[in-house]
Design an enzyme around this catalytic site. Structure first.
Site, short mmCIF file in Angstrom:
data_model
loop_
_atom_site.label_atom_id
_atom_site.label_comp_id
_atom_site.label_asym_id
_atom_site.label_seq_id
_atom_site.Cartn_x
_atom_site.Cartn_y
_atom_site.Cartn_z
N TYR A 41 -61.43 -4.87 126.97
CA TYR A 41 -62.22 -5.55 125.94
C TYR A 41 -62.06 -7.08 126.05
CZ TYR A 41 -61.89 -0.90 123.68
OH TYR A 41 -61.90 0.45 123.39
N ASP A 63 -56.86 -1.25 117.27
CA ASP A 63 -57.11 -0.61 118.57
C ASP A 63 -57.85 -1.58 119.49
OD1 ASP A 63 -57.30 2.30 119.95
OD2 ASP A 63 -59.08 1.14 120.41
N LYS A 85 -54.88 -0.36 126.11
CA LYS A 85 -55.20 0.63 127.16
C LYS A 85 -55.19 -0.03 128.52
CE LYS A 85 -58.33 2.33 123.64
NZ LYS A 85 -58.99 1.15 123.06
N HIS A 135 -57.01 4.36 130.06
CA HIS A 135 -58.29 4.20 129.37
C HIS A 135 -59.31 5.26 129.79
CE1 HIS A 135 -60.87 0.84 127.35
NE2 HIS A 135 -61.35 2.02 127.06
P1 NDP Z 1 -68.14 2.41 115.59
O1 NDP Z 1 -68.54 3.84 115.59
O2 NDP Z 1 -66.90 1.99 114.91
O3 NDP Z 1 -69.37 1.58 115.01
C1 NDP Z 1 -69.39 0.18 114.98
C2 NDP Z 1 -70.80 -0.27 114.55
O4 NDP Z 1 -71.05 0.21 113.22
C3 NDP Z 1 -70.96 -1.76 114.51
O5 NDP Z 1 -72.30 -2.03 114.90
C4 NDP Z 1 -70.74 -2.12 113.04
O6 NDP Z 1 -71.51 -3.26 112.70
C5 NDP Z 1 -71.29 -0.89 112.35
N1 NDP Z 1 -70.59 -0.59 111.10
C6 NDP Z 1 -69.26 -0.54 110.90
N2 NDP Z 1 -68.99 -0.21 109.61
C7 NDP Z 1 -70.18 -0.04 109.00
C8 NDP Z 1 -70.56 0.28 107.68
N3 NDP Z 1 -69.64 0.51 106.72
N4 NDP Z 1 -71.88 0.38 107.39
C9 NDP Z 1 -72.81 0.17 108.33
N5 NDP Z 1 -72.52 -0.15 109.61
C10 NDP Z 1 -71.21 -0.26 109.94
O7 NDP Z 1 -68.18 1.92 117.13
P2 NDP Z 1 -67.15 1.43 118.23
O8 NDP Z 1 -67.77 1.80 119.51
O9 NDP Z 1 -66.74 0.04 118.03
O10 NDP Z 1 -65.87 2.38 118.04
C11 NDP Z 1 -64.74 2.04 117.26
C12 NDP Z 1 -63.56 1.72 118.13
O11 NDP Z 1 -63.26 2.82 118.99
C13 NDP Z 1 -63.78 0.57 119.10
O12 NDP Z 1 -63.82 -0.68 118.46
C14 NDP Z 1 -62.64 0.79 120.05
O13 NDP Z 1 -61.44 0.32 119.46
C15 NDP Z 1 -62.64 2.31 120.17
N6 NDP Z 1 -63.40 2.74 121.37
C16 NDP Z 1 -62.69 3.31 122.41
C17 NDP Z 1 -63.33 3.73 123.55
C18 NDP Z 1 -62.53 4.34 124.64
O14 NDP Z 1 -63.08 4.54 125.74
N7 NDP Z 1 -61.28 4.67 124.44
C19 NDP Z 1 -64.78 3.58 123.73
C20 NDP Z 1 -65.45 2.99 122.58
C21 NDP Z 1 -64.76 2.64 121.44
P3 NDP Z 1 -70.92 -4.76 112.47
O15 NDP Z 1 -69.73 -4.95 113.37
O16 NDP Z 1 -72.09 -5.63 112.88
O17 NDP Z 1 -70.60 -4.88 111.03
#
Ligand code: NDP
Length: 280
Positions: free
Chosen positions: A54, A49, A79, A111
């Site tokens: 981004y 995604d 998006k 988006h």
């Molecule tokens: P997430 O809820 O996926 O959380 C990501 C965070 O959690 C990062 O800091 C990561 O750390 C940490 N993390 C991931 N896995 C673990 C684990 N197993 N244990 C502990 N910590 C963990 O956040 P996102 O906001 O990135 O959401 C996911 C996706 O949703 C985005 O990447 C995007 O593709 C989508 N999105 C879409 C939006 C929209 O408007 N349509 C808005 C926001 C997100 P680290 O990377 O340091 O390991």
């Protein structure tokens, strides 16, 4: 059965199918995106995604091309950037996303609705056009509230296949998810881990301890058992692996209910009714 084969697919209202678990690349800088996506593909993810906003679509496209995995075996979502508000600009942008992502986009979304500054209907017409051209295969929306969907569904020639919205244990979105379901849209849960915020929650930690799993695995399992599509983001290989190992256990009805009861209407991201960010 390998983990890849265990990821269920969900059939969309246009007949195509989407892997229920994917990998999100929000906030991964372009120069790191190719490597991060390569790790995810290596672990077994077949759904990525991304978004023009981004700034890292090219990194995703390069990783898929270099992975040895057939492009047809990877489901890539992108998006429409908030800056393409008119029909022509949106069509041009969709074609560019397709070029960056290996020739086509599997799922292309508006988006943000941006209703305080723009009518989204010309953008939807552009997505319909892109689908007819074969540049994008499925089309949908992101951050649409039910009032936005009421209008879109009354005007659309092609109905949206998904609504990608913020969902996690502190924002469980029962009403909007029900609306989506009742109107044939699949809900995709963005920020499924609330960007880490819910992982220290006492209830989630308790359920994780009793299941012998990590809090992140329990939260992802909760989403999957609710039927939503998720794509957690991580740049940490061990977490990317851990987040993929969520198909060999089940949460009980009581555990599901206890997590859903954590709802507090807390957004980690903007409110879709007022968000009006348009980049330069
Ligand atoms: P997430 O809820 O996926 O959380 C990501 C965070 O959690 C990062 O800091 C990561 O750390 C940490 N993390 C991931 N896995 C673990 C684990 N197993 N244990 C502990 N910590 C963990 O956040 P996102 O906001 O990135 O959401 C996911 C996706 O949703 C985005 O990447 C995007 O593709 C989508 N999105 C879409 C939006 C929209 O408007 N349509 C808005 C926001 C997100 P680290 O990377 O340091 O390991």
């Amino acid at each position: 059965m390998s983990s890849i084969d265990r990821v269920p697919s969900i059939t969309l209202n246009d007949g195509r199918s989407i892997p229920q678990l994917g990998f999100g690349v929000f906030q991964i800088p372009l120069e790191e995106t190719k490597d991060a996506t390569a790790v995810a593909l290596d672990v077994g993810y077949r759904h990525i995604d991304t978004a023009e906003l981004y700034g890292n679509e090219a990194g995703v496209g390069e990783a898929v091309a270099a992975s040895g995995v057939d492009r047809e075996d990877v489901f890539v979502t992108s998006k429409l950037n908030n800056k393409h508000l008119d029909f022509d600009g949106a069509v041009v942008a969709g074609r560019q996303s397709a070029r960056d992502l290996g020739g086509y986009v599997d799922l292309f979304l508006i988006h943000w609705p941006l209703t305080t500054i723009s009518d989204f209907l010309p953008r939807w017409r552009a997505l319909e056009q892109l689908q007819k051209e074969g540049v994008v295969r499925s089309i949908g929306v992101s951050n649409f509230q039910s009032a936005h969907l009421d209008r879109l569904l009354s005007e659309a020639e092609i109905e949206p296949a998904v609504n990608q919205i913020e969902v996690h244990p502190y924002l469980v979105q029962e009403e909007l998810r029900r609306y989506d379901r009742d109107h044939g849209l699949v809900t995709e849960a963005w920020s499924p881990l609330a960007q880490g915020l819910v992982l220290d929650d006492a209830t989630i930690v308790r359920v994780a301890e009793s299941a012998g799993r990590t809090p992140a695995q329990v939260v992802l399992r909760w989403h999957l058992q609710r039927g939503d599509v998720v794509f957690p983001k991580s740049v940490t290989r061990a977490r990317v692996e851990q987040n993929f190992e969520v198909f060999d256990f089940d949460l009980s009805d009581d555990d599901m209910a206890a997590i859903t009861a954590l709802d507090r209407g807390h957004r980690t991201g903007p409110d879709p009714d007022s968000f009006d960010f348009v980049p330069e």
